[in-house]
Design an enzyme around this catalytic site. Structure first.
Site, PDB file in Angstrom:
ATOM      1  N   THR A  17     -15.077 -44.142 -25.748  1.00  0.00           N
ATOM      2  CA  THR A  17     -14.949 -43.479 -24.439  1.00  0.00           C
ATOM      3  C   THR A  17     -16.292 -43.204 -23.772  1.00  0.00           C
ATOM      4  OG1 THR A  17     -14.985 -41.258 -25.422  1.00  0.00           O
ATOM      5  CG2 THR A  17     -12.831 -42.335 -25.191  1.00  0.00           C
ATOM      6  N   CYS A  53     -13.622 -29.558 -30.333  1.00  0.00           N
ATOM      7  CA  CYS A  53     -12.962 -30.073 -29.126  1.00  0.00           C
ATOM      8  C   CYS A  53     -11.461 -30.247 -29.370  1.00  0.00           C
ATOM      9  CB  CYS A  53     -13.570 -31.409 -28.736  1.00  0.00           C
ATOM     10  SG  CYS A  53     -12.850 -32.114 -27.218  1.00  0.00           S
ATOM     11  N   ARG A  71     -21.748 -39.082 -22.157  1.00  0.00           N
ATOM     12  CA  ARG A  71     -21.528 -38.036 -21.159  1.00  0.00           C
ATOM     13  C   ARG A  71     -20.828 -36.848 -21.799  1.00  0.00           C
ATOM     14  NH1 ARG A  71     -19.190 -42.468 -19.158  1.00  0.00           N
ATOM     15  NH2 ARG A  71     -17.140 -41.466 -19.173  1.00  0.00           N
ATOM     16  N   TRP A 127     -44.964  -1.766 -43.097  1.00  0.00           N
ATOM     17  CA  TRP A 127     -43.672  -1.487 -42.460  1.00  0.00           C
ATOM     18  C   TRP A 127     -43.699  -1.899 -40.991  1.00  0.00           C
ATOM     19  CZ3 TRP A 127     -41.782   0.888 -38.210  1.00  0.00           C
ATOM     20  CH2 TRP A 127     -40.388   1.082 -38.150  1.00  0.00           C
ATOM     21  N   TYR A 170     -41.495  -4.852 -39.349  1.00  0.00           N
ATOM     22  CA  TYR A 170     -40.479  -4.532 -38.343  1.00  0.00           C
ATOM     23  C   TYR A 170     -40.706  -5.365 -37.081  1.00  0.00           C
ATOM     24  CZ  TYR A 170     -37.517  -1.795 -35.198  1.00  0.00           C
ATOM     25  OH  TYR A 170     -36.554  -1.416 -34.295  1.00  0.00           O
ATOM     26  N   ASP A 178     -38.750   1.494 -46.077  1.00  0.00           N
ATOM     27  CA  ASP A 178     -38.076   2.174 -44.966  1.00  0.00           C
ATOM     28  C   ASP A 178     -37.189   3.300 -45.509  1.00  0.00           C
ATOM     29  OD1 ASP A 178     -37.128   1.923 -41.951  1.00  0.00           O
ATOM     30  OD2 ASP A 178     -35.330   2.159 -43.179  1.00  0.00           O
TER      31      ASP A 178
END
Length: 501
Positions: free
Chosen positions: A28, A36, A61, A435, A439, A455
């Site tokens: 196609t 799909c 396409r 730390w 982060y 932490d």
């Protein structure tokens, strides 16, 4: 994934692989996403591509039913720290449109020829083709969601000429721009004209509403709660069911409003832009903020197998690791928030915004006080007197030192930054410890594999789960959570919030 594995994903209609693999149907001339709804092609008629740009370059396409160009991005580019991953993050941020391939190559430290070869080997397309595919996607959004004149839509999407715009739309979507808009109007109703002089925002160039897809599941409540709890007054705020903030973009400022979609699989995004040329960049930065390109099932497969984390992951499926729309802003806010509560950090950052931020031409009213300023530039804070900043002397000096390094380019936190080099540069600055650097690496640089063993919130969560909780033991335990330690950190933080209810 090899071709046989890709075909299995297509045959099963597995949406997890949308955006990771594209299938071209030789009978196609159309390419699709794995999910799909059309009839599955025969194996001998299916060819597979790692990017939409590669499928387009091979002459296929885009399918009109599944619209494969509108899939979530590949999570691979979040995780990879090599030059291909860095290049893809820069291309999606619009680097090729702004500085060309030469600018992209220079920023990455490679020659144009080397970069072309690397991207073509990995993705089946070079930087120009990848940027072209993104421009086509931006143009489709403008054509389908606004009544913007064709010429304005072409230049807003980043095309250099109307002819280039027309040729690209015909080649990729197998229709003219006018036909694409008419088809969308028949499906979704006519697009609304862009708002000029909006009562909330004043004379911004326009307002665009669009859907940002993601891979389910997604714990949106947690993400919006996380962002809302840290919202800096004047720059961002929680809304009734989402979040909004001011954006600093390459060609101007804007406002992004984000909220859960009407159904699973997408987030509503309303953008009010001073320059429509910033649309593609604004969309990608919102996607990084919400971590929309993540693969939650890949994360869960690793973390659910862990004794400590398994129950937490089961209690909060689809938890994300939010990034940020402005890495430099996030880095400076990390300094501001050192050793104080989240609420106190918001207050201090709000004072800096009021004093050093650039006011919006027209403030936006809102439930949290509204949006009034753009967060201060690094160049502005680099020139500030540390003694005049509303924080302890050591922290204010660290903030000015970081702002100076960002303003001079000594530290790069952009989408193409080398994460290791940036983190090492941060650690060399006064007042920035492990730390803070980690982060920043987690959120500003979007690294999915950062763990914060010292932490306080992480330690409390681990201790509640029966783990010793000290930094060394936590870091050792976290090795089993690679490469998704950032997500593990968020699960631990979220467990603290649930335990407090």
């Amino acid at each position: 994934m090899d071709d046989d594995q890709s075909y299995l994903a297509v045959r099963s209609g597995d949406a997890r692989f949308d955006g990771m693999v594209f299938v071209g149907v030789t009978s196609t001339g159309i390419y699709c996403r794995p999910s799909c709804p059309a009839v599955t092609p025969k194996r001998e008629n299916a060819v597979f591509f790692p990017s939409a740009a590669a499928a387009q370059g091979a002459g296929f396409r885009a399918c009109k039913r599944c619209r494969p160009d509108a899939t979530p991005g590949s999570p691979e580019w979040n995780a990879r720290a090599d030059v291909v991953g860095r290049a893809m993050r820069m291309i999606t941020d619009g680097a090729v449109d702004r500085g060309g391939v030469a600018g992209l190559s220079a920023a990455l430290g490679y020659s144009e020829r080397q970069l072309q070869r690397l991207l073509t080997t990995e993705l089946g397309a070079g930087p120009l083709a990848l940027a072209r595919a993104q421009r086509a996607q931006t143009a489709r959004v403008l054509l389908e969601t606004t009544a913007l004149p064709m010429a304005d839509a072409a230049f807003a999407a980043g095309f250099a000429s109307i002819r280039q715009f027309n040729d690209t739309i015909r080649e990729i979507f197998a229709c003219t721009p006018t036909e694409l808009r008419e088809r969308s109007a028949r499906r979704d109703g006519p697009a609304r004209p862009l708002t000029v002089g909006h009562p909330d925002t004043g004379p911004l160039a326009g307002t665009i509403s669009l859907r940002l897809p993601y891979r389910a599941p997604y714990d949106l409540e947690h993400t919006f709660g996380f962002l809302g709890a840290r919202a800096v007054p004047g720059v961002e705020e929680a809304t009734r069911n989402g979040y909004r903030r001011v954006l600093r973009l390459p060609h101007g400022t804007g406002i992004a409003e984000l909220a859960p979609g009407d159904g699973a699989g997408y987030v509503w995004c309303r953008l009010r832009l001073g320059e429509l040329r910033d649309l593609g960049t604004a969309v990608q930065r919102c996607r990084r903020l919400l971590d929309l390109d993540a693969d939650p099932q890949a994360v869960a497969e690793v973390l659910e197998a862990d004794t400590f984390l398994g129950p937490l992951v089961a209690a909060a499926p689809g938890l994300r690791s939010p990034g940020h729309v402005d890495p430099e802003e996030l880095a400076m806010r990390a300094i501001i928030g050192q050793q104080i509560s989240v609420a106190a950090a918001r207050t201090v950052a709000g004072r800096l915004v009021a004093r050093f931020g650039k006011p919006l031409d027209v403030p936006v009213s809102g439930p949290g006080g509204g949006l009034t300023h753009v967060f201060p530039l690094a160049e502005t804070l680099a020139e500030a007197d540390p003694r005049e900043l509303p924080m302890p002397r050591g922290r204010s000096q660290a903030l000015v030192a970081l702002a100076s390094a960002l303003a001079s380019g000594d530290i790069d936190l952009g989408p193409g930054a080398d994460r290791d080099a940036s983190a090492e540069g941060l650690r060399r600055l006064p007042g920035i410890g492990p730390w803070t650097a980690d982060y920043i690496r987690m959120r500003a640089l979007g690294d999915p594999d950062v763990f914060l063993p010292t932490d306080l919130g992480v330690r409390h969560a681990l201790e509640r789960l029966g783990h010793p909780g000290d930094g060394r033991s936590a870091a050792t335990t976290a090795q089993a959570w690679r490469p998704w330690r950032s997500y593990a950190s968020h699960h631990l933080w979220a467990s603290n919030a649930r335990a407090a209810l």
